[in-house]
Design a protein around this motif. Structure first.
Motif, PDB file in Angstrom:
ATOM      1  N   UNK A   1       0.832  -1.205   0.000  1.00 58.68           N
ATOM      2  CA  UNK A   1       0.000   0.000   0.000  1.00 58.68           C
ATOM      3  C   UNK A   1       0.868   1.258   0.000  1.00 58.68           C
ATOM      4  N   UNK A   2       2.041   1.174   0.615  1.00 55.04           N
ATOM      5  CA  UNK A   2       2.940   2.331   0.646  1.00 55.04           C
ATOM      6  C   UNK A   2       3.507   2.643  -0.738  1.00 55.04           C
ATOM      7  N   UNK A   3       3.503   1.647  -1.634  1.00 52.10           N
ATOM      8  CA  UNK A   3       4.035   1.844  -2.986  1.00 52.10           C
ATOM      9  C   UNK A   3       2.938   2.161  -3.996  1.00 52.10           C
ATOM     10  N   UNK A   4       1.689   2.158  -3.555  1.00 49.45           N
ATOM     11  CA  UNK A   4       0.583   2.385  -4.481  1.00 49.45           C
ATOM     12  C   UNK A   4       0.708   3.756  -5.127  1.00 49.45           C
ATOM     13  N   UNK A   5       0.246   3.833  -6.352  1.00 46.45           N
ATOM     14  CA  UNK A   5       0.314   5.096  -7.076  1.00 46.45           C
ATOM     15  C   UNK A   5       1.705   5.400  -7.605  1.00 46.45           C
TER      16      UNK A   5
ATOM     17  N   UNK B   1       9.851  -6.843  -0.413  1.00 43.88           N
ATOM     18  CA  UNK B   1      11.046  -6.054  -0.101  1.00 43.88           C
ATOM     19  C   UNK B   1      10.888  -4.691  -0.752  1.00 43.88           C
ATOM     20  N   UNK B   2      11.067  -3.620   0.017  1.00 46.57           N
ATOM     21  CA  UNK B   2      10.996  -2.265  -0.528  1.00 46.57           C
ATOM     22  C   UNK B   2      12.380  -1.869  -1.038  1.00 46.57           C
ATOM     23  N   UNK B   3      12.455  -1.580  -2.336  1.00 44.66           N
ATOM     24  CA  UNK B   3      13.733  -1.234  -2.970  1.00 44.66           C
ATOM     25  C   UNK B   3      14.020   0.239  -2.720  1.00 44.66           C
ATOM     26  N   UNK B   4      15.157   0.509  -2.098  1.00 40.98           N
ATOM     27  CA  UNK B   4      15.520   1.897  -1.807  1.00 40.98           C
ATOM     28  C   UNK B   4      15.858   2.648  -3.090  1.00 40.98           C
ATOM     29  N   UNK B   5      15.507   3.920  -3.130  1.00 43.51           N
ATOM     30  CA  UNK B   5      15.839   4.750  -4.281  1.00 43.51           C
ATOM     31  C   UNK B   5      17.354   4.813  -4.417  1.00 43.51           C
TER      32      UNK B   5
END
Length: 673
Positions: free
Chosen positions: A593-597, A615-619
């Motif tokens: 949900x944090x990556x939505x949009x 896994x959330x990929x860091x910028x």
């Protein structure tokens, strides 16, 4: 035979566009009417320096804005320079239509004209160091073509497309765009093919032209057997040369003609100006066409009767330093890599005359535990690393694994070599970079409108998504098909679910459009799980949802894993992730949900029991897009299938796999319900 088509072919304009159009108009009035013109070589000339802008009155801008009109339909190509950024931008927006009547052919393009003439194009120049070293096909920002460009061209010869006819919406439309033959009517290249002057008695305008041909272009000629082949790179400046025709007896006596044109614009050779245009008539052929008459001056086919390679050693007398011996330490051109050294050579390590220093058994080896810091592999020092000097996709040094270009999101070049970061007009006021140019449909490997798409691998097309086998799938189906951990799914079973509309990730799809795409994706996942279950396997699904500056194309990979290994999947992802710094979120749904949009990048895994790992990929952080494949080959004990390029098959075997999978999937396919 159909009515003949009258064609005018012209050499490099080198930016003199308005003057060339005036000449074409005059030639057409005197000798026409021509059906179309083919502009070989450099049409635009070298692009401006990044610090310079194209003014409104520049001929290129006039052409792109429709203020400079072509007198007839003109097909242009990339010659020996990168194309100017405004041209690339227009190509990306229109798919090749630069202005009314002016069409830019793809670097590895094939099309059929309205008159039924098949034209193939290989743009760019050849560099032996880059040709095989590059891992991707070079685009218009590079002056070079690579082995991938040639492979794409030969693959594209199996499709049939016309300008403005590149939208594929069904399997039937894709099938109708395929052709059983690689033969083309006209081939245009910048480079000459190797051996073209062999068996010819037509005098060359300059002796150095006898050695300028390159083998990759020769291979294209052997596969496509063009009836006319035009080239523009016959020396600097280019010179005109027409070879006698030659025949392909295995193709009903098909006749090929090769012509190298002089340049219309740019620097000219001393003396008389070289001939820069060539007019001819050509009629479309059909399977029932009569064999063409054999030309009176036809020679043997230089591509079937190859010229012997010349040895480097001199035989016209003794060398003043070495007598009649070859210089020590140098190999002849005909020597292979394992040949014995020449007389007088001694290995600098052991002083043996039986081997070169690179083959010396006494050469120092790394101690146990030593890891090369370039490729992260044991067994050799950095100095001996086989990938130490690997070249990136834009010609510069290839970055280490995990590096991501901040300008375009590529892992294949450093930012200083990035064409997006360095493109003309790439900086706005205040020194800020303009947004990188997004991937165009002709560059996207997953857009159905891309004429380069491997359509033979597509196995199902729904309303919102399609399913395709990937190139180089993990599961072996021909060579190595008896692997103990290979699930017996017909055709292998490793597939991709791809939204038809181009979005960079599934979570970047606008909310008002997302539901039907997500629903159909889940239906395909369920159908694949049912198919795998029939063959004692479970499904592992993963998505690399990375938001890059250029924007990729969302897709989910689905891989069958045998039932006996289903409980090893989660542990393998955690163990491999721990070694690579991949951390898993405690609440997978909240992370998504944090990556939505399109607010962030992520890696998602659907485990066989239905649970998710995220896994959330860091910028700008390191993350290998091959991580999912790395884990799967580890689970399956197929480490040799980590690199998809090493797993590619001949097109015939790909077609067999696709047909086998389609037949097995037929009763599960939700698009047929």
């Amino acid at each position: 035979m159909s009515s003949p088509v009258k064609v005018l072919t012209v050499g490099s304009a080198v930016g003199s566009i308005k003057e060339l159009f005036a000449k074409i108009k005059a030639i057409d009035a005197k000798h026409g009417k021509f059906d179309f013109t083919i502009c070989v070589g450099d049409f635009f000339g070298a692009p401006k320096d990044a610090t310079q802008d194209y003014t409104e009155d520049h001929e290129l801008i006039q052409l792109l804005e429709g203020r400079l009109e072509a007198p007839m339909e003109c097909y242009v190509m990339q010659g020996e320079h990168p194309l100017p950024p405004p041209v690339i931008e227009k190509f990306a927006k229109t798919g090749g239509v630069l202005s009314q009547n002016v069409f830019l052919l793809h670097k590895s393009g094939v099309l059929s004209t309205a008159q039924g003439i098949r034209i193939a194009c290989l743009g760019g120049v050849y560099d032996s160091n880059l040709y095989t070293a590059s891992e991707t096909a070079h685009g218009f920002t590079s002056p070079y073509f690579t082995s991938q460009n040639v492979e794409k061209l030969l693959a594209n010869t199996m499709t049939s497309s016309k300008p403005q006819e590149r939208n594929y919406t069904s399997l039937a439309s894709i099938a109708s765009a395929t052709t059983p033959s690689q033969l083309v009517d006209i081939l245009i290249t910048n480079a000459w093919p190797a051996g073209i002057a062999h068996l010819s008695s037509a005098p060359l305008p300059a002796p150095e032209l006898s050695a300028i041909g390159v083998e990759p272009v020769g291979e294209v000629v052997r596969k496509t057997k063009p009836r006319y082949h035009f080239a523009a790179g016959g020396g600097h400046p280019p010179r005109f040369w027409e070879r006698e025709p030659f025949l392909w007896e295995d193709e009903n006596g098909r006749v090929s003609r090769f012509v190298s044109l002089g340049a219309f614009g740019g620097e000219q050779p001393s003396g008389k100006k070289q001939r820069w245009f060539y007019a001819f008539s050509i009629a479309p052929l059909s399977p029932t066409s009569d064999p063409p008459p054999k030309p009176a001056n036809a020679t043997q086919n230089p591509f079937l009767h190859r010229a012997p390679k010349r040895a480097l050693a001199m035989d016209s007398g003794d060398d003043y330093r070495w007598g009649n011996q070859q210089q020590p330490g140098k190999r002849s051109r005909t020597d292979g890599p394992s040949d014995k050294p020449p007389p007088g050579y001694k290995c600098k390590i052991c002083e043996s005359a039986d081997h070169f220093i690179s083959e010396c058994p006494d050469r120092e080896k790394p101690h146990e535990g030593y890891i090369c810091r370039v490729c992260n592999e044991p067994g050799h020092f950095v100095r001996d690393c086989p990938v130490k000097n690997a070249v990136g996709d834009t010609g510069g040094k290839k970055p280490r694994e995990g590096y991501v270009c901040r300008a375009c999101g590529s892992e294949l070049h450093f930012i200083q070599d990035c064409p997006v970061a360095n493109q003309t007009g790439g900086r706005q006021g205040g020194g800020r970079r303009a947004p990188p140019k997004p991937i165009a449909p002709d560059e996207c490997w997953f857009c159905l409108s891309n004429p380069n798409l491997a359509k033979q691998l597509i196995v199902s097309i729904g309303t919102e998504c399609y399913v395709t086998l990937p190139k180089g799938q993990i599961i072996p189906t021909h060579q190595g098909a008896n692997h103990p951990n290979a699930p017996p799914v017909p055709g292998g079973g490793h597939v991709l679910i791809v939204p038809i509309t181009h979005y960079p990730t599934y979570l970047s799809i606008p909310p008002d459009l997302a539901d039907p795409i997500l629903d159909e994706t889940e239906k395909y996942k369920s159908a694949l799980r049912a198919l795998y279950a029939k063959h004692n396997a479970v499904a592992v699904c993963f998505e690399v949802g990375r938001i890059s500056a250029k924007g990729g194309h969302a897709h989910v990979q689905v891989v069958p894993v045998p039932n006996k290994l289903r409980n090893a999947v989660e542990d393998a992802f955690r163990e491999e992730g721990r070694a690579l710094g991949v951390e898993w979120e405690e609440d997978a749904d909240e992370a998504l949900r944090a990556c939505a949009g399109g607010r962030g990048s992520y890696f998602r895994v659907d485990l066989p029991d239905g649970r998710k790992m995220v896994h959330l990929i860091r910028e700008r952080g390191p993350f290998s897009i091959q991580f999912g494949r790395q884990v799967l080959v580890s689970i399956l004990g197929m480490a040799d299938r980590f690199d998809w390029r090493a797993c590619t098959q001949p097109e015939e075997e790909d077609r067999e796999d696709a047909q086998a999978f389609k037949a097995a999937f037929l009763s599960f396919d939700p698009s047929l319900v």
